[in-house]
Scaffold this motif. Structure first.
Motif, PDB file in Angstrom:
ATOM      1  N   PHE A  93       0.843  -1.193   0.000  1.00  0.00           N
ATOM      2  CA  PHE A  93       0.000   0.000   0.000  1.00  0.00           C
ATOM      3  C   PHE A  93       0.879   1.244   0.000  1.00  0.00           C
ATOM      4  CE2 PHE A  93       0.611   0.873   4.595  1.00  0.00           C
ATOM      5  CZ  PHE A  93       1.112  -0.364   5.003  1.00  0.00           C
ATOM      6  N   LEU A  94       0.302   2.378  -0.393  1.00  0.00           N
ATOM      7  CA  LEU A  94       1.082   3.620  -0.446  1.00  0.00           C
ATOM      8  C   LEU A  94       1.381   4.132   0.952  1.00  0.00           C
ATOM      9  CD1 LEU A  94      -0.698   5.604  -3.315  1.00  0.00           C
ATOM     10  CD2 LEU A  94       1.475   4.339  -3.442  1.00  0.00           C
ATOM     11  N   ASP A  95       2.606   4.609   1.155  1.00  0.00           N
ATOM     12  CA  ASP A  95       2.957   5.284   2.403  1.00  0.00           C
ATOM     13  C   ASP A  95       2.169   6.604   2.482  1.00  0.00           C
ATOM     14  OD1 ASP A  95       5.774   5.229   4.390  1.00  0.00           O
ATOM     15  OD2 ASP A  95       4.491   7.001   4.350  1.00  0.00           O
ATOM     16  N   ILE A  96       1.597   6.868   3.650  1.00  0.00           N
ATOM     17  CA  ILE A  96       0.722   8.037   3.807  1.00  0.00           C
ATOM     18  C   ILE A  96       1.520   9.347   3.886  1.00  0.00           C
ATOM     19  CG2 ILE A  96       0.569   8.181   6.354  1.00  0.00           C
ATOM     20  CD1 ILE A  96      -2.373   8.233   3.866  1.00  0.00           C
TER      21      ILE A  96
ATOM     22  N   ILE B 186      13.420   0.084   7.785  1.00  0.00           N
ATOM     23  CA  ILE B 186      13.801   0.828   8.987  1.00  0.00           C
ATOM     24  C   ILE B 186      12.991   0.292  10.172  1.00  0.00           C
ATOM     25  CG2 ILE B 186      14.118   3.111  10.007  1.00  0.00           C
ATOM     26  CD1 ILE B 186      14.089   4.191   7.070  1.00  0.00           C
ATOM     27  N   GLY B 187      11.756   0.739  10.280  1.00  0.00           N
ATOM     28  CA  GLY B 187      10.882   0.166  11.305  1.00  0.00           C
ATOM     29  C   GLY B 187      10.978   0.796  12.676  1.00  0.00           C
ATOM     30  N   LEU B 188      11.575   1.975  12.761  1.00  0.00           N
ATOM     31  CA  LEU B 188      11.690   2.632  14.074  1.00  0.00           C
ATOM     32  C   LEU B 188      10.367   3.279  14.495  1.00  0.00           C
ATOM     33  CD1 LEU B 188      15.241   4.213  13.725  1.00  0.00           C
ATOM     34  CD2 LEU B 188      14.576   2.294  15.184  1.00  0.00           C
ATOM     35  N   GLU B 189       9.478   3.518  13.539  1.00  0.00           N
ATOM     36  CA  GLU B 189       8.202   4.154  13.861  1.00  0.00           C
ATOM     37  C   GLU B 189       7.097   3.119  14.050  1.00  0.00           C
ATOM     38  OE1 GLU B 189       7.038   7.217  11.008  1.00  0.00           O
ATOM     39  OE2 GLU B 189       4.946   6.988  11.612  1.00  0.00           O
ATOM     40  N   VAL B 190       6.997   2.187  13.146  1.00  0.00           N
ATOM     41  CA  VAL B 190       5.920   1.186  13.212  1.00  0.00           C
ATOM     42  C   VAL B 190       6.541  -0.206  13.404  1.00  0.00           C
ATOM     43  CG1 VAL B 190       3.965   0.163  11.995  1.00  0.00           C
ATOM     44  CG2 VAL B 190       4.455   2.602  11.707  1.00  0.00           C
ATOM     45  N   PRO B 191       6.234  -0.862  14.544  1.00  0.00           N
ATOM     46  CA  PRO B 191       6.877  -2.149  14.845  1.00  0.00           C
ATOM     47  C   PRO B 191       6.196  -3.327  14.159  1.00  0.00           C
ATOM     48  CG  PRO B 191       5.495  -1.495  16.684  1.00  0.00           C
ATOM     49  CD  PRO B 191       5.373  -0.395  15.644  1.00  0.00           C
TER      50      PRO B 191
ATOM     51  N   VAL C 277       7.008  -5.304  10.463  1.00  0.00           N
ATOM     52  CA  VAL C 277       7.960  -5.303   9.330  1.00  0.00           C
ATOM     53  C   VAL C 277       7.361  -4.658   8.084  1.00  0.00           C
ATOM     54  CG1 VAL C 277       9.233  -6.756   7.700  1.00  0.00           C
ATOM     55  CG2 VAL C 277       9.158  -7.377  10.124  1.00  0.00           C
ATOM     56  N   HIS C 278       8.115  -3.735   7.484  1.00  0.00           N
ATOM     57  CA  HIS C 278       7.677  -3.131   6.221  1.00  0.00           C
ATOM     58  C   HIS C 278       8.892  -2.753   5.390  1.00  0.00           C
ATOM     59  CE1 HIS C 278       7.762  -0.080   9.407  1.00  0.00           C
ATOM     60  NE2 HIS C 278       8.189   0.792   8.500  1.00  0.00           N
ATOM     61  N   VAL C 279       8.783  -3.047   4.097  1.00  0.00           N
ATOM     62  CA  VAL C 279       9.802  -2.672   3.121  1.00  0.00           C
ATOM     63  C   VAL C 279       9.344  -1.376   2.469  1.00  0.00           C
ATOM     64  CG1 VAL C 279      10.884  -3.315   0.925  1.00  0.00           C
ATOM     65  CG2 VAL C 279      10.425  -5.075   2.659  1.00  0.00           C
ATOM     66  N   HIS C 280      10.198  -0.345   2.510  1.00  0.00           N
ATOM     67  CA  HIS C 280       9.907   0.891   1.778  1.00  0.00           C
ATOM     68  C   HIS C 280      10.418   0.710   0.346  1.00  0.00           C
ATOM     69  CE1 HIS C 280       9.208   3.665   5.296  1.00  0.00           C
ATOM     70  NE2 HIS C 280       9.979   2.799   5.921  1.00  0.00           N
ATOM     71  N   LEU C 281       9.565   0.909  -0.639  1.00  0.00           N
ATOM     72  CA  LEU C 281       9.988   0.956  -2.047  1.00  0.00           C
ATOM     73  C   LEU C 281       9.747   2.388  -2.522  1.00  0.00           C
ATOM     74  CD1 LEU C 281       8.390  -2.337  -3.395  1.00  0.00           C
ATOM     75  CD2 LEU C 281      10.795  -1.941  -2.794  1.00  0.00           C
TER      76      LEU C 281
HETATM   77  P1  5GP Z   1       9.527   3.410   9.770  1.00  0.00           P
HETATM   78  O1  5GP Z   1       8.847   2.581  10.864  1.00  0.00           O
HETATM   79  O2  5GP Z   1      10.141   2.542   8.711  1.00  0.00           O
HETATM   80  O3  5GP Z   1      10.477   4.407  10.329  1.00  0.00           O
HETATM   81  O4  5GP Z   1       8.407   4.271   9.056  1.00  0.00           O
HETATM   82  C1  5GP Z   1       7.049   3.937   9.065  1.00  0.00           C
HETATM   83  C2  5GP Z   1       6.397   4.449   7.794  1.00  0.00           C
HETATM   84  O5  5GP Z   1       5.004   4.139   7.864  1.00  0.00           O
HETATM   85  C3  5GP Z   1       6.506   5.964   7.590  1.00  0.00           C
HETATM   86  O6  5GP Z   1       7.061   6.214   6.302  1.00  0.00           O
HETATM   87  C4  5GP Z   1       5.067   6.473   7.709  1.00  0.00           C
HETATM   88  O7  5GP Z   1       4.763   7.531   6.839  1.00  0.00           O
HETATM   89  C5  5GP Z   1       4.258   5.227   7.387  1.00  0.00           C
HETATM   90  N1  5GP Z   1       2.970   5.191   8.074  1.00  0.00           N
HETATM   91  C6  5GP Z   1       2.773   5.377   9.408  1.00  0.00           C
HETATM   92  N2  5GP Z   1       1.461   5.257   9.701  1.00  0.00           N
HETATM   93  C7  5GP Z   1       0.826   4.995   8.523  1.00  0.00           C
HETATM   94  C8  5GP Z   1      -0.547   4.774   8.186  1.00  0.00           C
HETATM   95  O8  5GP Z   1      -1.475   4.790   9.015  1.00  0.00           O
HETATM   96  N3  5GP Z   1      -0.812   4.522   6.873  1.00  0.00           N
HETATM   97  C9  5GP Z   1       0.155   4.489   5.921  1.00  0.00           C
HETATM   98  N4  5GP Z   1      -0.221   4.226   4.666  1.00  0.00           N
HETATM   99  N5  5GP Z   1       1.472   4.685   6.216  1.00  0.00           N
HETATM  100  C10 5GP Z   1       1.789   4.950   7.498  1.00  0.00           C
END
Ligand code: 5GP
Length: 130
Positions: free
Chosen positions: A27-30, A85-90, A92-96
């Motif tokens: 899904f698209l990053d918000i 990265i994953g420091l914000e949301v625990p 696992v997610h791959v950023h493309l």
């Molecule tokens: P990270 O955990 O890799 O540092 O970053 C988490 C990523 O998730 C960020 O780029 C942020 O914009 C994205 N993100 C956080 N909450 C949401 C959400 O509710 N919906 C979507 N689509 N992306 C989110």
């Protein structure tokens, strides 16, 4: 408690979906670094990338490969970059991320998109997903 991304998979929180199969969801990053910035996750919640089983890691990378190909077909860019990265949301997610400059992968400058732009991007990338 379910992660934000588990709630996205279940539809409890809306998202601009690109693709899914039984185990993975894109899904698209918000808050995108660039137009087309996409997240690919395993549906099963796990905090850290290298805590995935080898099989699940390989599956996530294969699914990400297919999503990256769809991004390349849809968004004009020099290449698609990948970052975990994953420091914000625990969960696992791959950023493309479609890259044109080094700054596109640095998570500093963000792009503001309208709902219509998100919808158009998601539909475009999704239509090129094979
Ligand atoms: P990270 O955990 O890799 O540092 O970053 C988490 C990523 O998730 C960020 O780029 C942020 O914009 C994205 N993100 C956080 N909450 C949401 C959400 O509710 N919906 C979507 N689509 N992306 C989110």
């Amino acid at each position: 408690m379910a992660s934000i991304f588990t709630k996205i998979v279940s539809g409890e929180i809306p998202s601009y979906k690109i693709a899914e199969d039984e185990n993975y969801f894109a899904f698209l990053d918000i808050n995108p670094n660039a137009k087309g910035h996409t997240l690919v996750i395993p549906k099963r919640e796990e905090n850290k990338l290298f805590d995935l089983s080898k099989e699940e890691y390989d599956g996530l990378m294969s699914f990400s490969y297919r999503v990256a190909k769809a991004i390349e077909k849809t968004i004009p860019c020099k290449r698609v970059g990948m970052s975990v990265i994953g420091l914000e949301v625990p969960h696992v997610h791959v950023h493309l991320i479609p890259l044109n400059a080094m700054s596109d992968i640095q998570f500093i400058e963000k792009v503001k998109l309208s709902k219509e732009e998100f919808v158009e991007l998601a539909e475009g990338i999704s239509s090129n997903f094979e």
